[in-house]
Design a protein around this motif. Sequence first.
Motif, PDB file in Angstrom:
ATOM      1  N   UNK A  44       0.853  -1.207   0.000  1.00 23.70           N
ATOM      2  CA  UNK A  44       0.000   0.000   0.000  1.00 23.70           C
ATOM      3  C   UNK A  44       0.879   1.242   0.000  1.00 23.70           C
ATOM      4  N   UNK A  45       1.943   1.203   0.819  1.00 24.10           N
ATOM      5  CA  UNK A  45       2.854   2.365   0.883  1.00 24.10           C
ATOM      6  C   UNK A  45       3.580   2.532  -0.450  1.00 24.10           C
ATOM      7  N   UNK A  46       3.972   1.416  -1.054  1.00 25.58           N
ATOM      8  CA  UNK A  46       4.659   1.471  -2.352  1.00 25.58           C
ATOM      9  C   UNK A  46       3.743   2.062  -3.404  1.00 25.58           C
ATOM     10  N   UNK A  47       2.486   1.629  -3.434  1.00 27.33           N
ATOM     11  CA  UNK A  47       1.520   2.153  -4.422  1.00 27.33           C
ATOM     12  C   UNK A  47       1.312   3.654  -4.217  1.00 27.33           C
ATOM     13  N   UNK A  48       1.248   4.040  -2.905  1.00 25.97           N
ATOM     14  CA  UNK A  48       1.050   5.474  -2.595  1.00 25.97           C
ATOM     15  C   UNK A  48       2.259   6.279  -3.091  1.00 25.97           C
ATOM     16  N   UNK A  49       3.458   5.767  -2.794  1.00 26.58           N
ATOM     17  CA  UNK A  49       4.695   6.468  -3.195  1.00 26.58           C
ATOM     18  C   UNK A  49       4.762   6.602  -4.718  1.00 26.58           C
ATOM     19  N   UNK A  50       4.434   5.523  -5.420  1.00 30.61           N
ATOM     20  CA  UNK A  50       4.502   5.560  -6.881  1.00 30.61           C
ATOM     21  C   UNK A  50       3.494   6.556  -7.450  1.00 30.61           C
ATOM     22  N   UNK A  51       2.302   6.569  -6.868  1.00 33.09           N
ATOM     23  CA  UNK A  51       1.275   7.514  -7.336  1.00 33.09           C
ATOM     24  C   UNK A  51       1.736   8.944  -7.083  1.00 33.09           C
ATOM     25  N   UNK A  52       2.320   9.159  -5.905  1.00 31.06           N
ATOM     26  CA  UNK A  52       2.790  10.508  -5.557  1.00 31.06           C
ATOM     27  C   UNK A  52       3.895  10.959  -6.505  1.00 31.06           C
ATOM     28  N   UNK A  53       4.816  10.049  -6.824  1.00 34.58           N
ATOM     29  CA  UNK A  53       5.908  10.375  -7.746  1.00 34.58           C
ATOM     30  C   UNK A  53       5.361  10.678  -9.134  1.00 34.58           C
ATOM     31  N   UNK A  54       4.363   9.900  -9.570  1.00 34.54           N
ATOM     32  CA  UNK A  54       3.784  10.135 -10.899  1.00 34.54           C
ATOM     33  C   UNK A  54       3.108  11.504 -10.945  1.00 34.54           C
ATOM     34  N   UNK A  55       2.358  11.822  -9.882  1.00 36.80           N
ATOM     35  CA  UNK A  55       1.685  13.134  -9.823  1.00 36.80           C
ATOM     36  C   UNK A  55       2.713  14.257  -9.786  1.00 36.80           C
ATOM     37  N   UNK A  56       3.733  14.118  -8.944  1.00 32.05           N
ATOM     38  CA  UNK A  56       4.737  15.177  -8.794  1.00 32.05           C
ATOM     39  C   UNK A  56       5.515  15.398 -10.080  1.00 32.05           C
ATOM     40  N   UNK A  57       5.926  14.310 -10.710  1.00 34.54           N
ATOM     41  CA  UNK A  57       6.700  14.451 -11.956  1.00 34.54           C
ATOM     42  C   UNK A  57       5.843  15.041 -13.059  1.00 34.54           C
TER      43      UNK A  57
END
Length: 246
Positions: free
Chosen positions: A202-215
């Motif tokens: 869940x944390x990995x999915x959250x981190x990946x989503x956050x990175x995609x949004x930020x980038x």
Amino acid sequence: MRIDVVSLFPDFIERCAGFGVTGRARERGLVSLHAWNPRDYAEGNYRKVDDRTFGGGPGMVMLVEPLRRCLAAMRRADPQPAHVVHLSPQGRRLDQRKVRELAARPRLALLCGRYEGVDERLVQAEVDEELSIGDYVLSGGELAAAVVVDAVARLQDGALNDAASAAQDSFEDGLLDCPHYSHPVEHPYGTVPEVLRSGNHAAIARWRRQQALGRTWERRPDLLAGRDLSRQDAALLEAYLRGRDG
Ligand SMILES: Nc1nonc1C(=O)NC1CCNCC1
């Protein structure tokens, strides 16, 4: 899926589409590729396929009649109607949404122009849509056709070993992709983010989503323009930007 390519350089696409995922999709029978050369349908000893443009000016134009005959032969080769795409800077910009739409079709015919382009009468009479891969001028439409072949082939069921991979690709939900890491964990260029080694999916999915949004926010804000972010996405993006700006 059947893809016909009309090109003065038929082996160009044949070679480009012979590697990796696209080559595998063809070996697995997920995509069949057929090249058609308008020169085979041209008349005269020199099999003329181009001529000067009316109205004067530089460059040559691909003649309507060899292309008409070539497309007629292509259509006769298979009863399945072909959706004819002309690759051209005058076309709508290709994006993943359009790729998904094309990938769902049973048959595509990709028309590759050379010289200054194709006689407009052929475009008006035979082309279903014009697509551009970018705002620049290539020597021919073949590279653009190779991009389309690659992008649609990889979306065919069974083309990717990990079906989920396509769903996580860049642009699949209109965002850029997150960064990716592999071994070793420690390297002079840096360390793999700890969350990716946590086993907390869940944390990995959250981190990946956050990175995609930020980038996406940093590099392609146009992709977020007019998009209503969910409360969760907005919070992830806000935290990303706060963390970036300290
Ligand atoms: N950009 C492009 N996206 O699709 N095709 C593109 C292109 O530059 N085509 C050439 C334009 C000049 N004539 C030869 C073909």
